[in-house]
Design a protein around this motif. Structure first.
Motif, PDB file in Angstrom:
ATOM      1  N   VAL A  45      73.938  36.636  24.175  1.00  0.00           N
ATOM      2  CA  VAL A  45      73.429  35.978  25.376  1.00  0.00           C
ATOM      3  C   VAL A  45      71.973  36.357  25.651  1.00  0.00           C
ATOM      4  CG1 VAL A  45      73.683  35.871  27.890  1.00  0.00           C
ATOM      5  CG2 VAL A  45      75.703  35.713  26.427  1.00  0.00           C
ATOM      6  N   ALA A  46      71.551  37.544  25.220  1.00  0.00           N
ATOM      7  CA  ALA A  46      70.204  38.037  25.521  1.00  0.00           C
ATOM      8  C   ALA A  46      69.150  37.000  25.132  1.00  0.00           C
ATOM      9  CB  ALA A  46      69.946  39.351  24.788  1.00  0.00           C
ATOM     10  N   GLY A  47      68.307  36.629  26.099  1.00  0.00           N
ATOM     11  CA  GLY A  47      67.282  35.630  25.865  1.00  0.00           C
ATOM     12  C   GLY A  47      67.778  34.204  26.018  1.00  0.00           C
ATOM     13  N   ARG A  48      69.095  34.051  26.199  1.00  0.00           N
ATOM     14  CA  ARG A  48      69.690  32.718  26.351  1.00  0.00           C
ATOM     15  C   ARG A  48      70.487  32.638  27.656  1.00  0.00           C
ATOM     16  NH1 ARG A  48      70.736  34.739  21.313  1.00  0.00           N
ATOM     17  NH2 ARG A  48      69.678  33.721  19.547  1.00  0.00           N
ATOM     18  N   GLU A  49      70.080  33.423  28.639  1.00  0.00           N
ATOM     19  CA  GLU A  49      70.826  33.497  29.888  1.00  0.00           C
ATOM     20  C   GLU A  49      70.969  32.128  30.553  1.00  0.00           C
ATOM     21  OE1 GLU A  49      69.122  37.527  29.075  1.00  0.00           O
ATOM     22  OE2 GLU A  49      68.366  35.471  29.053  1.00  0.00           O
ATOM     23  N   ARG A  50      69.917  31.325  30.460  1.00  0.00           N
ATOM     24  CA  ARG A  50      69.968  30.009  31.106  1.00  0.00           C
ATOM     25  C   ARG A  50      71.065  29.150  30.484  1.00  0.00           C
ATOM     26  NH1 ARG A  50      66.782  27.050  35.089  1.00  0.00           N
ATOM     27  NH2 ARG A  50      67.991  25.149  35.284  1.00  0.00           N
ATOM     28  N   ILE A  51      71.203  29.193  29.168  1.00  0.00           N
ATOM     29  CA  ILE A  51      72.243  28.412  28.495  1.00  0.00           C
ATOM     30  C   ILE A  51      73.622  28.878  28.950  1.00  0.00           C
ATOM     31  CG2 ILE A  51      73.277  27.864  26.251  1.00  0.00           C
ATOM     32  CD1 ILE A  51      70.478  28.206  25.034  1.00  0.00           C
ATOM     33  N   ASN A  87      77.341  23.055  35.134  1.00  0.00           N
ATOM     34  CA  ASN A  87      77.411  21.713  34.559  1.00  0.00           C
ATOM     35  C   ASN A  87      78.794  21.320  34.049  1.00  0.00           C
ATOM     36  OD1 ASN A  87      74.699  21.476  35.105  1.00  0.00           O
ATOM     37  ND2 ASN A  87      74.074  22.092  33.054  1.00  0.00           N
ATOM     38  N   GLU A  88      79.635  22.279  33.697  1.00  0.00           N
ATOM     39  CA  GLU A  88      80.948  21.955  33.143  1.00  0.00           C
ATOM     40  C   GLU A  88      82.072  22.063  34.167  1.00  0.00           C
ATOM     41  OE1 GLU A  88      81.902  23.959  29.514  1.00  0.00           O
ATOM     42  OE2 GLU A  88      79.905  23.654  28.657  1.00  0.00           O
ATOM     43  N   PHE A  89      81.889  22.873  35.202  1.00  0.00           N
ATOM     44  CA  PHE A  89      82.966  23.064  36.172  1.00  0.00           C
ATOM     45  C   PHE A  89      83.075  21.944  37.199  1.00  0.00           C
ATOM     46  CE2 PHE A  89      84.161  27.817  35.870  1.00  0.00           C
ATOM     47  CZ  PHE A  89      84.249  27.695  34.497  1.00  0.00           C
ATOM     48  N   PRO A  90      81.996  21.212  37.538  1.00  0.00           N
ATOM     49  CA  PRO A  90      82.175  20.084  38.463  1.00  0.00           C
ATOM     50  C   PRO A  90      82.915  18.943  37.772  1.00  0.00           C
ATOM     51  CG  PRO A  90      79.868  20.774  38.345  1.00  0.00           C
ATOM     52  CD  PRO A  90      80.589  21.407  37.201  1.00  0.00           C
ATOM     53  N   PRO A  91      83.447  17.995  38.569  1.00  0.00           N
ATOM     54  CA  PRO A  91      84.066  16.808  37.973  1.00  0.00           C
ATOM     55  C   PRO A  91      82.989  15.889  37.421  1.00  0.00           C
ATOM     56  CG  PRO A  91      83.996  16.571  40.340  1.00  0.00           C
ATOM     57  CD  PRO A  91      83.522  17.975  40.031  1.00  0.00           C
ATOM     58  N   ARG A  94      73.458  17.560  38.869  1.00  0.00           N
ATOM     59  CA  ARG A  94      73.975  18.777  38.284  1.00  0.00           C
ATOM     60  C   ARG A  94      73.242  19.967  38.891  1.00  0.00           C
ATOM     61  NH1 ARG A  94      78.464  16.963  37.412  1.00  0.00           N
ATOM     62  NH2 ARG A  94      79.176  16.422  35.349  1.00  0.00           N
ATOM     63  N   ALA A  95      74.006  21.020  39.229  1.00  0.00           N
ATOM     64  CA  ALA A  95      73.443  22.132  39.988  1.00  0.00           C
ATOM     65  C   ALA A  95      72.285  22.809  39.269  1.00  0.00           C
ATOM     66  CB  ALA A  95      74.539  23.161  40.286  1.00  0.00           C
ATOM     67  N   SER A  96      72.305  22.802  37.930  1.00  0.00           N
ATOM     68  CA  SER A  96      71.266  23.513  37.193  1.00  0.00           C
ATOM     69  C   SER A  96      69.902  22.868  37.369  1.00  0.00           C
ATOM     70  CB  SER A  96      71.620  23.569  35.705  1.00  0.00           C
ATOM     71  OG  SER A  96      71.717  22.272  35.167  1.00  0.00           O
ATOM     72  N   THR A  97      69.845  21.645  37.929  1.00  0.00           N
ATOM     73  CA  THR A  97      68.561  20.972  38.119  1.00  0.00           C
ATOM     74  C   THR A  97      68.053  21.117  39.546  1.00  0.00           C
ATOM     75  OG1 THR A  97      69.563  18.860  38.767  1.00  0.00           O
ATOM     76  CG2 THR A  97      69.219  19.255  36.400  1.00  0.00           C
ATOM     77  N   THR A  98      68.820  21.746  40.415  1.00  0.00           N
ATOM     78  CA  THR A  98      68.439  21.851  41.814  1.00  0.00           C
ATOM     79  C   THR A  98      67.599  23.093  42.060  1.00  0.00           C
ATOM     80  OG1 THR A  98      70.418  23.087  42.409  1.00  0.00           O
ATOM     81  CG2 THR A  98      70.566  20.681  42.490  1.00  0.00           C
ATOM     82  N   PRO A  99      66.745  23.063  43.103  1.00  0.00           N
ATOM     83  CA  PRO A  99      65.913  24.240  43.409  1.00  0.00           C
ATOM     84  C   PRO A  99      66.729  25.491  43.695  1.00  0.00           C
ATOM     85  CG  PRO A  99      65.100  22.298  44.556  1.00  0.00           C
ATOM     86  CD  PRO A  99      66.414  21.904  43.945  1.00  0.00           C
ATOM     87  N   SER A 100      67.889  25.334  44.361  1.00  0.00           N
ATOM     88  CA  SER A 100      68.692  26.509  44.687  1.00  0.00           C
ATOM     89  C   SER A 100      69.183  27.208  43.434  1.00  0.00           C
ATOM     90  CB  SER A 100      69.882  26.116  45.565  1.00  0.00           C
ATOM     91  OG  SER A 100      70.708  25.178  44.903  1.00  0.00           O
ATOM     92  N   CYS A 101      69.561  26.421  42.415  1.00  0.00           N
ATOM     93  CA  CYS A 101      70.012  27.026  41.163  1.00  0.00           C
ATOM     94  C   CYS A 101      68.851  27.705  40.445  1.00  0.00           C
ATOM     95  CB  CYS A 101      70.653  25.975  40.268  1.00  0.00           C
ATOM     96  SG  CYS A 101      71.285  26.635  38.711  1.00  0.00           S
ATOM     97  N   THR A 102      67.701  27.062  40.450  1.00  0.00           N
ATOM     98  CA  THR A 102      66.530  27.661  39.823  1.00  0.00           C
ATOM     99  C   THR A 102      66.191  28.992  40.482  1.00  0.00           C
ATOM    100  OG1 THR A 102      65.647  25.484  39.269  1.00  0.00           O
ATOM    101  CG2 THR A 102      64.086  27.322  39.276  1.00  0.00           C
ATOM    102  N   LEU A 103      66.282  29.032  41.818  1.00  0.00           N
ATOM    103  CA  LEU A 103      66.020  30.275  42.540  1.00  0.00           C
ATOM    104  C   LEU A 103      67.057  31.328  42.184  1.00  0.00           C
ATOM    105  CD1 LEU A 103      64.442  31.821  44.711  1.00  0.00           C
ATOM    106  CD2 LEU A 103      65.998  30.836  46.411  1.00  0.00           C
TER     107      LEU A 103
END
Length: 200
Positions: free
Chosen positions: A75-81, A88-92, A101-110
Motif C-alpha cells: 500500500v505504501a505510496g498507493r494510499e489513494r488507491i 467508490n465501491e461501497f455506495p450503490p 463518487r466521494a473520492s472526487t469531493t472536497p471533503s474526501c480530498t481533505l
C-alpha cells in the motif's frame, strides 16, 4: 467512551454507531450495560458475532484480512488507491443513488490529506483479527437494539447477524443506500433512528 461520559457528567445515553463504531459501541454495551439506554448499530457486523467467517467471504470485505508488514509495503505510496475503493465501491450504483463518487469531493480530498497513516489502519485490523473469536453476547438487561442496513449493502442481514448476540433486535433498512447511509440517504436514516429512540 465511559471516560468521555464521566467527564460530561452523563450517566446514561442512547448509542448510535456506524461501521467501526459498531465494534466500539458493542464493547461499551457489554462492559457498561447499565449506561446505554438504546443501541443503534448501522451497516457493519461485529467481529465474532454470528456467521463472521461467512461474512468475511464477501469479496468487498477483503480488507478485513489485509494486514501485516507485506500488505503495508504493497500500500505504501498507493494510499489513494487503497482508500478510494471504500468511497467508490461501497455506495450503490449511480442509477440507485445518483451522487458524485466521494473520492472526487472536497471533503474526501481533505480527509485523505489529513488521514492517519495507512500502516496504523492495517495494524488496527491485525488487532481486530486477533479478537474476532472473543465477542460476548449482549446481556438480557442490556439496551434495546436496532440494527440498520443499507438496502444495497448489508440490508436485513444486519439484524439477522445481531440476533446471534441478542434476541431483542429490531430490524431497519435504509432504502436506496449502500454503506455510506448518511451521505446517500440521510433523511431516511435520521427518520428510522429518531423513531426508534423515541419509542418506549
Amino acid at each position: 467512551m465511559a471516560g468521555v461520559l464521566d467527564a460530561l457528567k452523563i450517566d446514561r445515553a442512547d448509542l448510535v454507531t456506524h461501521d467501526i463504531g459498531n465494534m466500539v459501541g458493542y464493547a461499551f454495551a457489554i462492559q457498561h450495560p447499565g449506561r446505554t439506554t438504546r443501541f443503534v448499530l448501522i451497516d457493519a457486523p461485529v467481529p465474532g458475532v454470528g456467521p463472521w467467517e461467512e461474512v468475511l467471504k464477501n469479496p468487498l470485505l477483503w480488507h478485513f484480512r489485509f494486514g501485516g508488514p507485506d500488505m503495508e509495503r504493497l500500500v505504501a505510496g498507493r494510499e489513494r488507491i487503497y482508500l478510494d475503493r471504500f468511497w467508490n465501491e461501497f455506495p450503490p450504483p449511480p442509477a440507485v443513488s445518483p451522487r458524485p463518487r466521494a473520492s472526487t469531493t472536497p471533503s474526501c480530498t481533505l480527509y485523505l490529506a489529513q488521514c492517519i497513516r495507512v500502516s496504523r489502519n492495517l495494524q488496527h485490523l491485525i488487532r481486530m483479527r486477533s479478537t474476532t473469536r472473543n465477542s460476548s453476547p449482549l446481556r438480557a438487561s442490556s439496551p434495546c437494539r436496532l440494527a440498520i442496513g443499507g438496502e444495497k449493502s448489508f440490508g436485513s442481514m444486519m439484524a439477522t447477524i445481531m440476533r446471534f448476540a441478542a434476541s431483542d433486535v429490531t430490524e431497519g433498512m435504509v432504502p436506496n443506500s449502500g454503506h455510506w447511509i448518511m451521505e446517500e440517504n440521510p433523511e431516511a436514516t435520521i427518520a428510522i433512528v429518531r423513531d426508534f429512540l423515541a419509542s418506549k
